[in-house]
Design a protein around this motif. Sequence first.
Motif, short mmCIF file in Angstrom:
data_model
loop_
_atom_site.label_atom_id
_atom_site.label_comp_id
_atom_site.label_asym_id
_atom_site.label_seq_id
_atom_site.Cartn_x
_atom_site.Cartn_y
_atom_site.Cartn_z
N SER A 99 0.81 -1.28 -0.14
CA SER A 99 0.03 -0.05 0.10
C SER A 99 1.02 1.31 -0.14
O SER A 99 0.70 2.04 -0.76
CB SER A 99 -1.00 -0.04 1.22
N THR B 3 2.56 1.64 -3.25
CA THR B 3 1.68 2.13 -4.26
C THR B 3 1.17 3.68 -4.16
O THR B 3 1.18 4.26 -5.19
CB THR B 3 0.47 1.31 -4.19
N THR B 4 1.01 4.17 -3.05
CA THR B 4 0.90 5.54 -2.66
C THR B 4 2.08 6.24 -3.16
O THR B 4 1.78 7.38 -3.54
CB THR B 4 0.49 5.76 -1.30
N ASP C 19 -2.28 7.96 3.56
CA ASP C 19 -3.50 7.61 2.85
C ASP C 19 -4.59 9.07 2.71
O ASP C 19 -5.66 8.83 1.95
CB ASP C 19 -4.42 6.57 3.80
#
Length: 287
Positions: free
Chosen positions: A103, A106-107, A272
């Motif tokens: 994650s 990817t961010t 996020d």
Amino acid sequence: MQNTVKQFITVVMISTAMLIISGCTVRLTEASFIAHDKAPVAFSTEFTQALQLAMPNNAIIPQSLEASDHVKLNGFFIDNPNSNTTLVFYQGNGMKIQPHCLSALTTLSTLNTDILVMDRRGIGASEGKPQIKNILSDAQQQLDYLQQHFQPEKIILHGYSLGSFIAADLARNNKVDALVLQGSATNADDWVDEKTPWYMAPFMTLEMPQDFRNIDNQQVVAQSYSGPLLVIAAEDDKEVPPALAEKLFAASKSANKQLIMVPNVGHQGMLDDVTTMQQYQDFITEL
């Protein structure tokens, strides 16, 4: 870092009665604090494919380096064909590329840079027994390797939690284009002071290796590093209190510095936040 922090505080609290009675000293050792695995585990084909699916326009290139003591260190170079800037990501304590970093990587790939990420020695896919000195030595070797083999025009060092101390130490001794400290403390002594309940402090004497005290983010940004600095902290961080990020930011002598305080999240989840990543992108664009 968070699981080790909880274990450490739990041990301290259990020991409180003994400390009151006996005045014993609590000792923080490298072996007890720095997370490590019994044996390395190679990256699976499925995980490498998942990275590729998450970043279809980038090339996912496995990397294997041999440290000065012949320990094998493994990770990935994520090649963005439209970038000559490399972001080097240093994970938190116990944070393995597989399965923990899909994650985050990817961010970070949305920043449109190349990315170098390696499992530090003693965890995930990398061999060896971790100590502060050899972790820092490995990181320097990885940075040298990046410069020699990929020759990026710009280098951004991004350290998360415990990894922030690695990033800052490298920024102390190398010419880099930006330093990003996420979920970071100022130094070990401040962090312990913030994490120790007031009612335990009079009964507790803490000993830690000098190597822990030698890695000092506040000292780096106040005395050694004056380049672009981005500090990312979380309002609800219970593992590394945000007051330490504010103290770190205030100590920095950088003319180009920015503090992002992410609302409504704890030690995890900072990246996020859409607004945070937009500010991060703006920071990179202005380099």
